[in-house]
Write a protein that holds these residues in place. Structure first.
Motif, short mmCIF file in Angstrom:
data_model
loop_
_atom_site.label_atom_id
_atom_site.label_comp_id
_atom_site.label_asym_id
_atom_site.label_seq_id
_atom_site.Cartn_x
_atom_site.Cartn_y
_atom_site.Cartn_z
N LEU A 9 -84.08 44.45 -59.66
CA LEU A 9 -84.94 45.94 -59.99
C LEU A 9 -86.05 45.46 -60.76
N GLN A 10 -85.50 44.13 -61.38
CA GLN A 10 -87.33 43.62 -62.08
C GLN A 10 -88.25 43.45 -60.89
N ASP A 11 -87.88 42.72 -59.34
CA ASP A 11 -89.03 42.31 -57.95
C ASP A 11 -89.61 44.33 -57.45
N LEU A 12 -89.02 44.72 -57.89
CA LEU A 12 -89.18 46.38 -57.60
C LEU A 12 -89.87 47.15 -58.45
N SER A 13 -89.81 46.35 -59.29
CA SER A 13 -90.49 47.32 -60.64
C SER A 13 -92.08 46.82 -60.77
N LYS A 17 -93.96 45.42 -54.75
CA LYS A 17 -93.18 45.18 -54.37
C LYS A 17 -92.35 43.85 -54.04
N SER A 18 -91.43 43.11 -54.51
CA SER A 18 -90.98 41.87 -54.21
C SER A 18 -89.50 41.73 -53.78
N LEU A 19 -88.81 40.57 -52.83
CA LEU A 19 -87.61 40.63 -53.44
C LEU A 19 -87.45 39.36 -52.76
N ASN A 20 -86.17 38.90 -54.23
CA ASN A 20 -86.52 37.12 -53.44
C ASN A 20 -85.26 36.56 -52.33
N SER A 21 -85.86 36.10 -51.50
CA SER A 21 -85.54 35.23 -50.18
C SER A 21 -84.01 34.22 -50.58
N LEU A 246 -91.60 43.78 -45.47
CA LEU A 246 -91.12 45.17 -45.15
C LEU A 246 -91.67 46.51 -45.55
N VAL A 247 -92.09 47.07 -44.38
CA VAL A 247 -93.61 48.14 -44.72
C VAL A 247 -92.57 50.05 -44.86
N SER A 248 -92.58 50.31 -45.89
CA SER A 248 -91.94 51.74 -46.56
C SER A 248 -92.77 51.92 -44.97
N ARG A 249 -91.58 52.69 -43.39
CA ARG A 249 -92.62 53.97 -42.95
C ARG A 249 -92.72 55.14 -43.36
N ILE A 250 -91.67 55.28 -44.36
CA ILE A 250 -92.43 57.32 -45.11
C ILE A 250 -92.44 57.18 -46.46
N GLU A 251 -93.46 58.67 -47.11
CA GLU A 251 -93.40 58.20 -48.61
C GLU A 251 -91.42 58.92 -49.30
N GLN A 252 -90.89 57.76 -49.77
CA GLN A 252 -89.74 58.06 -49.91
C GLN A 252 -89.29 57.17 -51.99
N GLU A 253 -87.29 58.05 -52.01
CA GLU A 253 -87.62 57.35 -53.43
C GLU A 253 -85.89 56.61 -53.10
N VAL A 254 -86.01 55.93 -53.58
CA VAL A 254 -84.87 54.37 -53.43
C VAL A 254 -83.88 54.46 -55.09
N ARG A 255 -82.30 54.42 -54.87
CA ARG A 255 -81.88 54.00 -56.13
C ARG A 255 -80.73 52.97 -55.88
N ILE A 256 -81.19 52.20 -56.86
CA ILE A 256 -80.20 51.01 -56.99
C ILE A 256 -79.91 51.12 -57.93
N SER A 257 -78.33 50.94 -58.42
CA SER A 257 -77.44 50.81 -59.63
C SER A 257 -77.99 52.37 -60.66
N GLN A 259 -81.26 53.46 -60.93
CA GLN A 259 -82.35 53.22 -61.04
C GLN A 259 -83.16 53.65 -59.66
N SER A 260 -84.27 54.38 -60.48
CA SER A 260 -85.06 55.11 -58.77
C SER A 260 -86.14 53.79 -58.42
N PHE A 261 -86.36 54.03 -57.53
CA PHE A 261 -88.01 53.41 -56.96
C PHE A 261 -88.37 54.32 -56.08
N HIS A 262 -89.86 54.49 -56.22
CA HIS A 262 -91.07 55.22 -55.55
C HIS A 262 -91.42 54.38 -54.54
N PHE A 263 -91.28 54.62 -52.74
CA PHE A 263 -92.19 54.22 -51.80
C PHE A 263 -93.26 54.35 -51.44
#
Length: 312
Positions: A9-13, A17-21, A246-257, A259-263
């Motif tokens: 949640l922290q890294d995608l905010s 945006k990032s994710l820990n490997s 990882l590159v978003s191919r389209i404009e999109q919303e992703v929800r995790i637990s 919480q919503s993230f806009h790409f």
């Protein structure tokens, strides 16, 4: 809130945006990484294995450094495939040492403690299950003997150069003057060779990165549509930084637990770095972190180096 969810949640905010490997490695991730290591483009594992297989005697002499009694600590031991060559050589030359593998996986530690003494008669194994620096501290409490630390696989490359120096300083702070560290570095080479290693034709590296999105979906109630993300690796031959996105191919919303993230379309998630070095850069890092460089061991192509540092 568990640590995995908290970090995601922290890294995608963040603006970038990032994710820990470190979260790549679940059951499926482990299998995919094995596939990566076995694919023809991925050279680092074979290069370092060659060093440990063909230069075993010289490695053992350098690491003994005139001593016959010490603790051999391996940070992130995994299945100890490469280090087994060294362990056998030290046993065959009657060195009095205890092998202390550190790994975050308790199952791997149990496996090493059971299997290695069966394969290498006379080997003493004291596994340490946990985070690197807590376990280094624990090793110091278990024994006051001289320490030799192994950090193989180019794992140091999973940090930026600045963070790698800090990491090495922390290792130095855990050791005494005269103790040794052997660090594996993937070296700068033809840019196409490096890029191919992180963009294999079979797509294992792509699947390895995308698997983290699957893991978030499965474990953190996420709804990533992995078809809408594309794996994109880059390599800068000047800085030596090999990065995956990882590159978003389209404009999109992703929800995790919940919480919503806009790409945005074409917005990247920074996934990992695999830093490449020159030999001179490894020597400079040793100096800054409180070591002196005492030996270099190369594979025959000089694509990889295991370098021995002494605490000063």
């Amino acid at each position: 809130m568990n640590q995995f969810l908290k970090e995601v949640l922290q890294d995608l905010s963040q603006t970038q945006k990032s994710l820990n490997s470190k979260y790549f490695y679940d059951g499926k991730g482990d299998k995919l990484f094995q596939e990566i290591m076995d694919c023809p483009e991925y050279y680092p594992t074979n290069c370092e294995k060659e060093i440990f297989r063909d230069r075993t005697t010289d490695l053992a002499i350098a690491l003994k450094n005139g001593f016959n009694t010490f603790d051999l600590i391996e940070m992130g031991a995994g299945d100890a495939t490469k280090s087994s060559y060294l362990l056998k050589e030290l046993i065959d030359t009657k060195v009095d040492f205890t092998y202390m593998p550190i790994d975050i996986s308790s199952a791997m530690i149990v496996h090493l403690e059971q299997s290695l003494p069966e394969k290498i008669e006379g080997l003493k194994v004291h596994g340490l299950n946990g985070e690197y620096f807590e376990m280094l501290e624990k090793a110091n409490h278990i024994s006051f003997r001289k320490k030799v630390v192994l950090l193989l696989g180019g794992n140091i490359g999973n940090e930026t150069p600045e963070n790698a120096i800090e990491f090495c300083r922390k290792i130095r702070a855990s050791l005494q003057e005269g103790d040794l560290v052997l660090v594996g570095f993937d070296l700068k080479k033809n840019p196409r060779t490096i890029l191919a290693a992180y963009n294999d034709a079979a797509g294992f590296t792509r699947d390895f990165n995308l698997n983290l999105l699957h893991r978030i979906n499965n474990e953190l109630d996420g709804d990533f549509d992995t078809e809408q993300f594309e794996h994109y690796p880059t390599y800068d031959p000047v800085t030596g930084a090999c990065k995956s996105y990882l590159v978003s191919r389209i404009e999109q919303e992703v929800r995790i637990s919940g919480q919503s993230f806009h790409f945005k379309e074409n917005e990247p998630i920074y996934m990992e770095i695999s830093q490449k070095y020159s030999v001179e850069e490894t020597e400079e890092m040793a100096k800054i972190a409180g070591f002196k460089s005492v030996a270099h061991f190369f594979d025959h192509k000089k694509w990889f180096v295991d370098t021995v540092w002494q605490c000063i």
